[in-house]
Design an enzyme around this catalytic site. Structure first.
Site, PDB file in Angstrom:
ATOM      1  N   GLU A  79       0.720  -1.161  -0.010  1.00  0.00           N
ATOM      2  CA  GLU A  79      -0.054  -0.037  -0.107  1.00  0.00           C
ATOM      3  C   GLU A  79       0.904   1.368   0.034  1.00  0.00           C
ATOM      4  OE1 GLU A  79      -3.705   0.081   1.966  1.00  0.00           O
ATOM      5  OE2 GLU A  79      -4.102  -1.996   1.573  1.00  0.00           O
TER       6      GLU A  79
HETATM    7  N1  COS Z   1      -5.588  12.932  -3.454  1.00  0.00           N
HETATM    8  C1  COS Z   1      -5.998  13.369  -4.536  1.00  0.00           C
HETATM    9  N2  COS Z   1      -5.293  13.649  -5.858  1.00  0.00           N
HETATM   10  C2  COS Z   1      -3.994  13.345  -5.686  1.00  0.00           C
HETATM   11  C3  COS Z   1      -3.269  12.821  -4.502  1.00  0.00           C
HETATM   12  C4  COS Z   1      -4.265  12.450  -3.588  1.00  0.00           C
HETATM   13  N3  COS Z   1      -3.754  11.824  -2.478  1.00  0.00           N
HETATM   14  N4  COS Z   1      -2.091  12.438  -5.023  1.00  0.00           N
HETATM   15  C5  COS Z   1      -1.966  12.902  -6.021  1.00  0.00           C
HETATM   16  N5  COS Z   1      -2.983  13.563  -6.686  1.00  0.00           N
HETATM   17  C6  COS Z   1      -3.248  14.198  -7.854  1.00  0.00           C
HETATM   18  C7  COS Z   1      -2.166  15.377  -7.940  1.00  0.00           C
HETATM   19  O1  COS Z   1      -2.713  16.508  -7.402  1.00  0.00           O
HETATM   20  C8  COS Z   1      -1.971  15.291  -9.236  1.00  0.00           C
HETATM   21  O2  COS Z   1      -3.105  16.006 -10.244  1.00  0.00           O
HETATM   22  P1  COS Z   1      -2.662  17.556 -10.642  1.00  0.00           P
HETATM   23  O3  COS Z   1      -1.761  17.495 -11.952  1.00  0.00           O
HETATM   24  O4  COS Z   1      -4.027  18.079 -11.136  1.00  0.00           O
HETATM   25  O5  COS Z   1      -2.025  18.344  -9.710  1.00  0.00           O
HETATM   26  C9  COS Z   1      -2.022  13.926  -9.902  1.00  0.00           C
HETATM   27  O6  COS Z   1      -2.517  13.218  -8.904  1.00  0.00           O
HETATM   28  C10 COS Z   1      -0.424  13.368 -10.129  1.00  0.00           C
HETATM   29  O7  COS Z   1      -0.189  13.556  -8.774  1.00  0.00           O
HETATM   30  P2  COS Z   1       1.592  13.453  -8.667  1.00  0.00           P
HETATM   31  O8  COS Z   1       2.531  14.262  -9.662  1.00  0.00           O
HETATM   32  O9  COS Z   1       2.000  13.550  -7.178  1.00  0.00           O
HETATM   33  O10 COS Z   1       1.854  11.937  -9.053  1.00  0.00           O
HETATM   34  P3  COS Z   1       2.987  10.964  -9.197  1.00  0.00           P
HETATM   35  O11 COS Z   1       2.909  10.110 -10.340  1.00  0.00           O
HETATM   36  O12 COS Z   1       4.198  11.808  -9.010  1.00  0.00           O
HETATM   37  O13 COS Z   1       2.671   9.794  -8.102  1.00  0.00           O
HETATM   38  C11 COS Z   1       2.927   9.013  -5.666  1.00  0.00           C
HETATM   39  C12 COS Z   1       2.923  10.221  -6.518  1.00  0.00           C
HETATM   40  C13 COS Z   1       4.496   8.243  -5.731  1.00  0.00           C
HETATM   41  C14 COS Z   1       2.849   9.333  -4.413  1.00  0.00           C
HETATM   42  C15 COS Z   1       2.203   7.608  -6.222  1.00  0.00           C
HETATM   43  O14 COS Z   1       2.291   7.259  -7.520  1.00  0.00           O
HETATM   44  C16 COS Z   1       1.890   6.461  -5.170  1.00  0.00           C
HETATM   45  O15 COS Z   1       1.230   6.941  -4.182  1.00  0.00           O
HETATM   46  N6  COS Z   1       2.628   5.537  -5.422  1.00  0.00           N
HETATM   47  C17 COS Z   1       2.590   4.439  -4.614  1.00  0.00           C
HETATM   48  C18 COS Z   1       1.213   3.736  -5.072  1.00  0.00           C
HETATM   49  C19 COS Z   1       0.853   2.493  -4.133  1.00  0.00           C
HETATM   50  O16 COS Z   1       0.853   2.721  -2.834  1.00  0.00           O
HETATM   51  N7  COS Z   1       1.043   1.141  -4.634  1.00  0.00           N
HETATM   52  C20 COS Z   1       0.691   0.079  -3.841  1.00  0.00           C
HETATM   53  C21 COS Z   1      -0.204  -0.653  -4.125  1.00  0.00           C
HETATM   54  S1  COS Z   1      -1.760  -0.516  -3.758  1.00  0.00           S
HETATM   55  S2  COS Z   1      -1.649  -1.989  -2.522  1.00  0.00           S
END
Ligand code: COS
Length: 402
Positions: free
Chosen positions: A384
């Site tokens: 997660e």
């Molecule tokens: N809530 C709402 N919107 C969100 C958000 C959140 N928590 N996190 C990101 N966003 C939105 C951002 O605002 C952005 O939108 P805008 O371009 O309109 O501003 C968009 O999503 C992309 O965000 P960001 O550029 O931060 O995305 P990245 O590709 O850099 O990814 C991480 C960020 C690394 C935090 C994300 O890919 C992540 O959580 N990865 C791990 C995934 C995970 O937990 N995998 C486990 C599998 S599921 S068991």
């Protein structure tokens, strides 16, 4: 326990606790040691019976509103119930929590029919012929090239007439082999990056859905983890969840709520470590007295308790923020979720290691339950969203604020 719960909430927590202690606990050593737990094996069948019991009690529908046939519980109660499950076995707790992960995007963004469909699957009222047990779902986001980098999905969903056609492979899917229904994230427009990802409901019975081999994991062995493969899978267009292009945001919002529930699992592991270590330290004698009377052990136990209670408090802190934000129609709680998941994940690994240290050679032996706690705890820093990803989220929020 740090949660302040009323009698009705405690009844639910005790329901989970009784089931875990009376039904799951006696089978944990045998199932944890089984070389494989596929439905064809004798141990696999016993595990599926445990899953079935959880469905019958409503543990897979805790947070589904009563109007859809769920138990309508708040997340304070859910977290406390997960802690009780995880104290007994974090793998079993993972199966229940991961099902709830698949459900969350539907509860947050699905329409009435979609919520009803999902609730029916999780109640066990609706089932899939291919699923070995009713009542479970799975969240299909991760791919071989899209783990931490979740927006790098390659699975596609192509709109053709009044259908979408899904193609791609998801990996490390908890409940992959036991779910009746999946929440799948797929690219609907590859020119739009994260804004080109959408979320879909895909039933297990759809033609073209298949399951890969089960992962042979170090810990949480009572949970099922597989690849899920989608090959030319046709689903009706009304299986799109919310709006096209919003899937990545829905996934992130889901994880923001689900990560603190992983915190609850981690707290369960840590609490079990304390319970086992105290039990041992009260009877084990060295230098003429029980080792709990030696300051080295007593202070270690005190530190373990401090860490565990702070972990629990971080869940409560998150939930206070969560409910306040949702009351105002907002989703701004990523920071609190990431702090909670990260702290609890790191904390439970250390507390489990400390429990081994207190039990010494016995702790290292597979005859005692504490070595398993370390094997189970390690995943809390990985799934997660790794704890490195949590630090990306936290540092991003700090940067935004300042
Ligand atoms: N809530 C709402 N919107 C969100 C958000 C959140 N928590 N996190 C990101 N966003 C939105 C951002 O605002 C952005 O939108 P805008 O371009 O309109 O501003 C968009 O999503 C992309 O965000 P960001 O550029 O931060 O995305 P990245 O590709 O850099 O990814 C991480 C960020 C690394 C935090 C994300 O890919 C992540 O959580 N990865 C791990 C995934 C995970 O937990 N995998 C486990 C599998 S599921 S068991």
């Amino acid at each position: 326990m740090g949660y302040i719960l009323n009698k009705d909430q405690m009844d639910i927590v005790n329901l989970a606790k009784d089931y875990a202690v009376k039904k799951v606990m006696p089978l944990v050593p045998e199932l944890d040691n089984a070389p494989e737990l596929t439905p064809e094996t004798e141990e696999g069948k016993k595990l599926l019976d445990l899953y079935q019991g959880a469905v019958d009690l409503g543990l897979t529908t805790l947070e589904i509103p009563e109007e859809y046939g769920g138990l309508g519980q708040d997340y304070y109660t859910v977290a406390a119930a997960y802690e009780e499950l995880s104290k007994v076995d974090a793998g079993f707790a993972t199966a229940v929590a991961a099902s709830s992960l698949g459900l969350k995007p539907i509860l947050q963004h699905g329409n009435d029919e979609q919520k009803k469909l999902y609730a029916d699957f999780l109640n066990g009222e609706k089932t899939s012929e291919k699923a070995p047990v009713p009542g479970f779902c799975a969240f299909c986001l991760t791919e071989p090239d899209a783990g931490s980098d979740a927006s790098n999905s390659k699975t596609t969903a192509k709109k053709v007439g009044d259908e979408y056609i899904i193609d791609g492979t998801k990996c490390f899917i908890t409940n992959g082999g036991v779910a009746s229904v999946y929440t799948v994230f797929a690219v609907t427009d590859k020119t739009k990056g994260v804004k080109g990802i959408s979320a879909f409901i895909v039933e297990r019975d759809r033609e073209g859905v298949s399951i890969g081999a089960e992962e042979n994991k170090m810990g949480i062995r009572l949970s099922n983890t597989t690849e899920v493969i989608f090959q030319d899978v046709h689903i009706p267009a009304d299986h799109l969840v919310g709006e096209e292009g919003k899937g990545f945001i829905y996934a992130m919002q889901t994880l923001d709520l689900a990560r603190p529930m992983i915190g609850a699992l981690a707290v369960g592991i840590a609490q079990r470590g304390i319970d086992e270590a105290v039990k041992y330290a009260q009877v084990r004698q060295t230098f003429g007295k029980p080792i709990i009377k030696h300051e080295a052990i007593a202070f270690k136990l005190a530190d373990m308790d401090i860490q565990t209670e702070v972990g629990r408090s971080s869940i409560i802190n998150f939930l206070n923020k969560y409910y306040d934000e949702r009351k105002n129609g907002r989703y701004n709680y990523s920071r609190e979720a990431a702090i909670c998941k990260c702290f609890c994940g790191d904390m439970c690994v250390q507390v489990a290691l400390d429990a081994i240290q207190i039990l010494g050679g016995f702790g290292y032996s597979r005859e005692y339950p504490v070595e398993k706690l370390v094997r189970d705890a390690k995943i809390m820093q990985i799934y997660e969203g790794t704890n490195e990803v949590q630090r990306i989220v936290i540092s991003g929020q700090i940067t935004k604020k300042h």
